[in-house]
Design an enzyme around this catalytic site. Structure first.
Site, mmCIF file in Angstrom:
data_model
loop_
_atom_site.group_PDB
_atom_site.id
_atom_site.type_symbol
_atom_site.label_atom_id
_atom_site.label_comp_id
_atom_site.label_asym_id
_atom_site.label_seq_id
_atom_site.Cartn_x
_atom_site.Cartn_y
_atom_site.Cartn_z
ATOM 1 N N PHE A 14 0.832 -1.207 0.000
ATOM 2 C CA PHE A 14 0.000 0.000 0.000
ATOM 3 C C PHE A 14 0.876 1.272 0.000
ATOM 4 C CE2 PHE A 14 -1.852 2.735 3.561
ATOM 5 C CZ PHE A 14 -2.414 3.656 2.687
ATOM 6 N N PHE A 37 3.755 -10.869 -0.235
ATOM 7 C CA PHE A 37 2.968 -11.504 0.834
ATOM 8 C C PHE A 37 1.650 -10.755 1.021
ATOM 9 C CE2 PHE A 37 2.254 -11.861 5.617
ATOM 10 C CZ PHE A 37 1.434 -12.969 5.474
ATOM 11 N N THR A 38 1.739 -9.460 1.250
ATOM 12 C CA THR A 38 0.502 -8.658 1.362
ATOM 13 C C THR A 38 0.372 -7.643 0.240
ATOM 14 O OG1 THR A 38 1.688 -7.202 2.876
ATOM 15 C CG2 THR A 38 0.253 -8.857 3.865
ATOM 16 N N THR A 93 11.158 -10.904 9.430
ATOM 17 C CA THR A 93 11.141 -9.874 8.389
ATOM 18 C C THR A 93 11.647 -8.549 8.945
ATOM 19 O OG1 THR A 93 9.360 -10.934 7.173
ATOM 20 C CG2 THR A 93 9.622 -8.579 6.826
ATOM 21 N N ASN A 100 19.807 -6.934 6.975
ATOM 22 C CA ASN A 100 20.237 -7.021 5.567
ATOM 23 C C ASN A 100 20.290 -5.648 4.898
ATOM 24 O OD1 ASN A 100 20.720 -9.783 5.492
ATOM 25 N ND2 ASN A 100 18.553 -10.243 5.178
ATOM 26 N N TYR A 146 5.056 -8.038 15.884
ATOM 27 C CA TYR A 146 5.144 -6.802 15.086
ATOM 28 C C TYR A 146 5.789 -5.684 15.904
ATOM 29 C CZ TYR A 146 3.547 -2.926 12.102
ATOM 30 O OH TYR A 146 3.483 -1.814 11.289
ATOM 31 N N LYS A 150 9.557 -4.336 15.323
ATOM 32 C CA LYS A 150 9.818 -2.958 14.885
ATOM 33 C C LYS A 150 10.710 -2.228 15.890
ATOM 34 C CE LYS A 150 7.409 -2.421 11.010
ATOM 35 N NZ LYS A 150 7.924 -1.843 9.765
ATOM 36 N N ARG A 187 -7.580 -4.120 8.215
ATOM 37 C CA ARG A 187 -7.451 -2.869 8.974
ATOM 38 C C ARG A 187 -8.784 -2.138 8.980
ATOM 39 N NH1 ARG A 187 -1.496 -0.816 7.218
ATOM 40 N NH2 ARG A 187 -1.891 -2.115 5.396
HETATM 41 P P1 NAD Z 1 1.482 -3.542 3.187
HETATM 42 O O1 NAD Z 1 1.227 -4.859 3.819
HETATM 43 O O2 NAD Z 1 0.556 -3.070 2.134
HETATM 44 O O3 NAD Z 1 2.961 -3.460 2.615
HETATM 45 C C1 NAD Z 1 4.035 -4.229 3.073
HETATM 46 C C2 NAD Z 1 4.762 -4.790 1.866
HETATM 47 O O4 NAD Z 1 5.897 -5.553 2.311
HETATM 48 C C3 NAD Z 1 3.894 -5.739 1.044
HETATM 49 O O5 NAD Z 1 3.999 -5.418 -0.324
HETATM 50 C C4 NAD Z 1 4.460 -7.116 1.353
HETATM 51 O O6 NAD Z 1 4.256 -8.037 0.305
HETATM 52 C C5 NAD Z 1 5.923 -6.784 1.582
HETATM 53 N N1 NAD Z 1 6.626 -7.767 2.409
HETATM 54 C C6 NAD Z 1 6.183 -8.340 3.563
HETATM 55 N N2 NAD Z 1 7.122 -9.189 4.024
HETATM 56 C C7 NAD Z 1 8.159 -9.152 3.141
HETATM 57 C C8 NAD Z 1 9.409 -9.819 3.061
HETATM 58 N N3 NAD Z 1 9.778 -10.705 3.989
HETATM 59 N N4 NAD Z 1 10.227 -9.544 2.014
HETATM 60 C C9 NAD Z 1 9.857 -8.642 1.053
HETATM 61 N N5 NAD Z 1 8.672 -7.996 1.075
HETATM 62 C C10 NAD Z 1 7.842 -8.249 2.113
HETATM 63 O O7 NAD Z 1 1.527 -2.496 4.396
HETATM 64 P P2 NAD Z 1 1.765 -0.922 4.390
HETATM 65 O O8 NAD Z 1 0.654 -0.337 5.153
HETATM 66 O O9 NAD Z 1 2.065 -0.427 3.026
HETATM 67 O O10 NAD Z 1 3.066 -0.817 5.310
HETATM 68 C C11 NAD Z 1 4.352 -0.533 4.780
HETATM 69 C C12 NAD Z 1 5.326 -0.311 5.931
HETATM 70 O O11 NAD Z 1 4.897 0.784 6.736
HETATM 71 C C13 NAD Z 1 5.423 -1.520 6.864
HETATM 72 O O12 NAD Z 1 6.771 -1.688 7.268
HETATM 73 C C14 NAD Z 1 4.574 -1.125 8.045
HETATM 74 O O13 NAD Z 1 5.000 -1.739 9.233
HETATM 75 C C15 NAD Z 1 4.792 0.382 8.089
HETATM 76 N N6 NAD Z 1 3.670 1.066 8.750
HETATM 77 C C16 NAD Z 1 2.442 1.150 8.156
HETATM 78 C C17 NAD Z 1 1.392 1.777 8.830
HETATM 79 C C18 NAD Z 1 0.029 1.922 8.220
HETATM 80 O O14 NAD Z 1 -0.872 2.423 8.887
HETATM 81 N N7 NAD Z 1 -0.193 1.569 6.983
HETATM 82 C C19 NAD Z 1 1.596 2.278 10.111
HETATM 83 C C20 NAD Z 1 2.849 2.134 10.692
HETATM 84 C C21 NAD Z 1 3.877 1.536 10.000
HETATM 85 N N1 UDP Z 2 -11.182 -2.394 14.364
HETATM 86 C C1 UDP Z 2 -12.570 -2.489 14.387
HETATM 87 N N2 UDP Z 2 -13.164 -3.177 13.393
HETATM 88 C C2 UDP Z 2 -12.490 -3.759 12.365
HETATM 89 C C3 UDP Z 2 -11.086 -3.644 12.324
HETATM 90 C C4 UDP Z 2 -10.458 -2.961 13.353
HETATM 91 O O1 UDP Z 2 -13.227 -1.965 15.290
HETATM 92 O O2 UDP Z 2 -13.141 -4.358 11.493
HETATM 93 C C5 UDP Z 2 -10.509 -1.619 15.432
HETATM 94 C C6 UDP Z 2 -9.338 -2.327 16.092
HETATM 95 O O3 UDP Z 2 -9.772 -3.149 17.159
HETATM 96 C C7 UDP Z 2 -8.502 -1.152 16.561
HETATM 97 C C8 UDP Z 2 -8.762 -0.076 15.503
HETATM 98 O O4 UDP Z 2 -9.954 -0.470 14.831
HETATM 99 O O5 UDP Z 2 -8.959 -0.689 17.800
HETATM 100 C C9 UDP Z 2 -7.641 0.069 14.486
HETATM 101 O O6 UDP Z 2 -7.352 -1.217 13.975
HETATM 102 P P1 UDP Z 2 -6.296 -1.474 12.805
HETATM 103 O O7 UDP Z 2 -6.130 -2.955 12.691
HETATM 104 O O8 UDP Z 2 -6.688 -0.714 11.596
HETATM 105 O O9 UDP Z 2 -4.948 -0.789 13.325
HETATM 106 P P2 UDP Z 2 -4.114 -0.853 14.701
HETATM 107 O O10 UDP Z 2 -4.908 -1.555 15.758
HETATM 108 O O11 UDP Z 2 -2.869 -1.588 14.351
HETATM 109 O O12 UDP Z 2 -3.893 0.575 15.031
#
Ligand code: NAD
Ligand code: UDP
Length: 314
Positions: A14, A37-38, A93, A100, A146, A150, A187
């Site tokens: 994403f 993967f995702t 990961t 890496n 997770y 991190k 999410r």
């Molecule tokens: P996402 O799941 O859409 O993207 C993660 C990407 O990493 C995917 O394309 C997946 O296929 C790839 N991936 C997973 N494991 C892998 C591996 N072992 N080797 C190579 N590729 C791998 O999620 P996102 O929301 O785009 O998140 C991207 C980054 O931002 C992540 O590191 C996540 O922890 C961080 N992040 C996101 C949010 C959010 O709200 N979206 C918040 C905090 C941190």
């Molecule tokens: N949540 C919810 N309904 C859903 C998915 C998530 O009420 O269908 C809630 C979840 O319990 C959390 C908040 O929404 O309190 C945000 O969840 P998300 O998984 O998006 O992110 P994170 O918990 O990692 O901040």
């Protein structure tokens, strides 16, 4: 023109897909690495016609060698459903991926940015959360793979910096949403929008009074690029998020209003260790990056709903 070569791990995900697009627009050469993967090739397929874009299937737990100037390390599943699916793989990961990418940056003398998370604050006792807060994380719970992965990645980044002089940047990302989220990702924003558009029940976990602060993806990408562009003396960590704070009930009602959906709210058990509140203190980002989010929740949701509406019709 001095074209930078930039590696984006997790680039087909994403956030990664938006970042790749923006970096290409700025005239860089982008190497997008992903194990799908995702993420999905569909998120970046439109970039393949650009000769400066390259897509590589690779898993970051294995070493990877390539010649680049900058690395954005995003590879890691981010939604609780996906990161808990194979918890051991998630922590590998984060930790081995960091080792890496830091090893690569060390050899190349490249800059490397870590996509860290507000999850490092766990279920916070300090509100809003400044970078100086050490957090309240359960090390043995279902979110630990997770959160602790991190946190360990941040430790590795700091140690490679102190011990080997690696040029690092750490960004702590708060809940981010927008087009290209995986509809099956679990999410809250994607779940509620998909449920509302399909006329299905909206699943509120717990009583829906827990809060989150939602950042639109374009604001995040801007912050990440500004962070990478800062001088060597500022390494972070820096929070990036939108300080607007909403309960899940407020989010659900806003999505119902914007979609015009007749879906009903249903209540489901709250998953364990689910943080009760979260809001970023963004003073540091304002000061060091001259950045603050521009897209209010309502506006960002309208764009995201349009994306999912299209996607569901395909
Ligand atoms: P996402 O799941 O859409 O993207 C993660 C990407 O990493 C995917 O394309 C997946 O296929 C790839 N991936 C997973 N494991 C892998 C591996 N072992 N080797 C190579 N590729 C791998 O999620 P996102 O929301 O785009 O998140 C991207 C980054 O931002 C992540 O590191 C996540 O922890 C961080 N992040 C996101 C949010 C959010 O709200 N979206 C918040 C905090 C941190
Ligand atoms: N949540 C919810 N309904 C859903 C998915 C998530 O009420 O269908 C809630 C979840 O319990 C959390 C908040 O929404 O309190 C945000 O969840 P998300 O998984 O998006 O992110 P994170 O918990 O990692 O901040």
């Amino acid at each position: 023109m001095n074209r930078k070569k930039i590696l984006v791990t997790g680039g087909a995900g994403f956030i990664g897909s938006h970042l790749c697009e923006r970096l290409l627009k700025e005239g860089n050469e982008v190497l997008c690495l992903d194990n799908y993967f995702t993420g999905s090739k569909e998120n970046v397929i439109h970039l393949l016609e650009n000769p400066y874009f390259e897509l590589i299937r690779h898993d970051v737990v294995h070493p990877f060698h390539v010649d680049v100037d900058e690395i954005y390390n995003l590879a890691c599943p981010a939604s609780p459903v996906h990161y808990q699916y194979n918890a051991i793989k998630t922590i590998k990961t984060s930790v081995m991926g960091a080792i890496n990418m830091l090893g690569l940056a060390k050899r190349l003398k490249a800059k490397v940015l870590q996509a860290s998370t507000s999850e490092v604050y766990g279920d916070p006792h300090v509100h809003p959360q400044p970078e100086s807060y050490w957090g309240n994380v359960n090390p043995i719970g279902i979110r630990s793979c997770y959160d602790e992965g991190k946190r360990c990645a941040e430790t590795l980044f700091m140690d490679y910096h102190r011990q080997n002089g690696v040029k690092i940047k750490i960004v702590r990302i708060f809940n981010t949403y927008g087009p290209n989220m995986n509809p099956a990702d679990g999410r809250v924003v994607s779940n509620f929008i998909v449920q509302a558009l399909k006329g299905e029940d909206i699943t509120i976990y717990g009583d829906g009074t827990q809060t989150r602060s939602f950042q639109y993806v374009d604001d995040l990408v801007e912050a990440m690029i500004r962070m990478m562009g800062t001088g060597d003396s500022f390494i972070g960590p820096v929070n990036t998020g939108n300080p607007g704070e909403f309960t899940m009930l407020e989010l659900a009602n806003l999505i119902l209003e914007l979609t015009g959906s007749k879906s009903k709210l249903v209540f489901r058990p709250l998953p364990s260790d689910d943080p009760k509140q979260r809001r970023p203190d963004i003073s540091l980002a304002k000061e060091k990056l001259g950045w603050e989010p521009k897209v209010p929740l309502r506006e960002g949701l309208i764009k995201t709903i349009a994306y999912f509406d299209d996607k569901l019709k395909q």
